[in-house]
Design an enzyme around this catalytic site. Structure first.
Site, PDB file in Angstrom:
ATOM      1  N   ARG A   1      10.239  22.058   6.747  1.00  0.00           N
ATOM      2  CA  ARG A   1       9.358  22.003   7.930  1.00  0.00           C
ATOM      3  C   ARG A   1       8.145  22.919   7.764  1.00  0.00           C
ATOM      4  O   ARG A   1       7.677  23.546   8.699  1.00  0.00           O
ATOM      5  CB  ARG A   1      10.140  22.348   9.203  1.00  0.00           C
ATOM      6  CG  ARG A   1      11.356  21.458   9.406  1.00  0.00           C
ATOM      7  CD  ARG A   1      11.971  21.595  10.772  1.00  0.00           C
ATOM      8  NE  ARG A   1      13.193  20.810  10.866  1.00  0.00           N
ATOM      9  CZ  ARG A   1      13.231  19.483  11.072  1.00  0.00           C
ATOM     10  NH1 ARG A   1      12.107  18.828  11.233  1.00  0.00           N
ATOM     11  NH2 ARG A   1      14.379  18.843  11.138  1.00  0.00           N
TER      12      ARG A   1
ATOM     13  N   TYR B   1       9.070   8.992  17.748  1.00  0.00           N
ATOM     14  CA  TYR B   1       7.930   9.877  17.547  1.00  0.00           C
ATOM     15  C   TYR B   1       6.816   9.499  18.511  1.00  0.00           C
ATOM     16  O   TYR B   1       6.184   8.453  18.376  1.00  0.00           O
ATOM     17  CB  TYR B   1       7.421   9.813  16.100  1.00  0.00           C
ATOM     18  CG  TYR B   1       8.466  10.106  15.049  1.00  0.00           C
ATOM     19  CD1 TYR B   1       9.570  10.903  15.325  1.00  0.00           C
ATOM     20  CD2 TYR B   1       8.346   9.587  13.763  1.00  0.00           C
ATOM     21  CE1 TYR B   1      10.537  11.160  14.350  1.00  0.00           C
ATOM     22  CE2 TYR B   1       9.294   9.843  12.781  1.00  0.00           C
ATOM     23  CZ  TYR B   1      10.389  10.627  13.090  1.00  0.00           C
ATOM     24  OH  TYR B   1      11.331  10.869  12.114  1.00  0.00           O
TER      25      TYR B   1
ATOM     26  N   SER C   1      11.896  16.449   5.424  1.00  0.00           N
ATOM     27  CA  SER C   1      11.609  17.894   5.484  1.00  0.00           C
ATOM     28  C   SER C   1      11.872  18.588   4.150  1.00  0.00           C
ATOM     29  O   SER C   1      12.513  19.644   4.097  1.00  0.00           O
ATOM     30  CB  SER C   1      12.419  18.564   6.600  1.00  0.00           C
ATOM     31  OG  SER C   1      12.035  18.101   7.866  1.00  0.00           O
TER      32      SER C   1
ATOM     33  N   PHE D   1       7.979  25.679   6.068  1.00  0.00           N
ATOM     34  CA  PHE D   1       8.281  27.081   5.777  1.00  0.00           C
ATOM     35  C   PHE D   1       8.193  27.371   4.289  1.00  0.00           C
ATOM     36  O   PHE D   1       7.728  28.445   3.873  1.00  0.00           O
ATOM     37  CB  PHE D   1       9.687  27.420   6.291  1.00  0.00           C
ATOM     38  CG  PHE D   1       9.888  28.873   6.631  1.00  0.00           C
ATOM     39  CD1 PHE D   1       9.891  29.308   7.941  1.00  0.00           C
ATOM     40  CD2 PHE D   1      10.070  29.819   5.630  1.00  0.00           C
ATOM     41  CE1 PHE D   1      10.073  30.651   8.248  1.00  0.00           C
ATOM     42  CE2 PHE D   1      10.254  31.155   5.926  1.00  0.00           C
ATOM     43  CZ  PHE D   1      10.247  31.577   7.255  1.00  0.00           C
TER      44      PHE D   1
END
Length: 327
Positions: free
Chosen positions: A208, A56, A204, A210
């Site tokens: 993510r 990351y 997630s 949504f």
């Protein structure tokens, strides 16, 4: 904050963790000051299980997390990962390395960036198809013996890989995407883990972002947001997945909670051996996520959610290229 035990070796963590990936890249413009404030607020609320990785940034997220916990290390269960290698000249290019010599050098880099003398949970981020898992886990076991790592885990590993790894050294946790729109682990992964006494970390868990219902069009995502390249956020898939979210939102409204809170409560209800690590880089979303731990779902709630988002209901693959996922 409630706590849960991962695996049979004794790692106890907060029932909900915090995924720190988006604080440094992938999900739009980073804000380091707000990110550190979010980590501090998480610790105040009892969210002590923090998840990062050397990929990351790359590397910048570990440094950020290290700065945030510098004066409060004892109150944190710190997880990081190794194994995905990025080309600095082409950040989208990825490789996987599980060779023992790489494991040893990777952990030294993570310890230095995090500013700690040990890592609580060290994952292999992706399985290296060119290195036997026994060799990778053997090197990870050496880190446990040396005291620089307390427990080891795998990410996105197939059942047979998990069994082979666990035969070399006890695996404490396996991390895989799991949510109302990513239910594949229910078929083989979760039964395997429960047979072997291994914990499950769900990354997630909000799909993510949504499943929060806050993304109504691809234009809601910044230009540099990697979700723009995710199959589930594109074309007809996007609309089909919006229909799934609408069904979740309807149930959430009836319960007086947000769609995101309901999605997290569903993951938490799938077993005491499961710990979701929703990612966020803002305090207000963190506080909303933490409240999900107190939501109680009835059998009827769970049945309705199963019907609203059955296994395989989400349209599109989880990644543009699924070849890196061990199957």
């Amino acid at each position: 904050m409630k706590q849960r035990k991962l695996g049979s070796q004794g790692l106890v963590v907060s029932a909900e963790g915090l995924g720190c990936m988006g604080m440094s890249e992938f999900y739009g413009t980073p804000d380091e000051a707000e990110a550190i404030a979010t980590i501090h607020r998480a610790l105040e609320l009892g969210v002590t299980f923090l998840d990062t990785s050397d990929i990351y940034g790359p590397h910048t997220n570990e440094r950020l997390v290290g700065r945030a916990i510098a004066d409060r290390r004892d109150g944190v269960q710190l997880a990081t990962k190794f194994g995905i290698v990025r080309d600095p000249d082409n950040p989208r290019a990825r490789g996987v390395n599980g060779r023992p010599e790489y494991v040893r050098s990777a952990v030294e880099g993570s310890l230095q960036r995090l500013g700690v003398d040990h890592i609580d949970l060290y994952y292999q981020h992706r399985v290296d198809p060119d290195t036997p898992i026994e060799e990778t886990v053997g090197a990870m076991a050496e880190l446990v013996q040396a005291g620089t790592v307390r427990y080891i885990g795998l990410s996105e590993a197939a059942p047979e890989t998990i069994r082979r790894a666990h035969a070399v050294h006890p695996i404490t946790a396996v991390q895989t995407e799991y949510s109302l729109w990513s239910r594949d682990p229910e078929e083989e992964i979760l039964p395997t883990l429960r047979e072997l006494g291994i914990g499950f970390v769900a990354y997630s868990p909000l799909g993510r972002g949504f499943l929060t219902g806050q993304i109504r069009t691809p234009d809601d995502l910044e230009e540099g947001d990697f979700r723009r390249h995710n199959p589930r956020f594109q074309g007809e898939n996007f609309q089909r997945n919006l229909d799934l979210v609408a069904r979740v939102e309807e149930i959430a409204r009836e319960k007086g909670v947000t769609a995101g809170q309901l999605a997290l409560a569903w993951v938490l209800a799938q077993g005491e051996d499961i710990v979701p690590i929703p990612g966020t880089k803002r305090r207000r979303y963190l506080e909303e996520n933490v409240a999900a731990v107190e939501i109680v779902l009835s059998d009827d709630d769970l049945a309705r959610l199963d019907a609203a988002a059955p296994r395989g209901a989400a349209a599109g693959d989880r990644y543009p290229d699924m070849s890196g996922v061990d199957r």
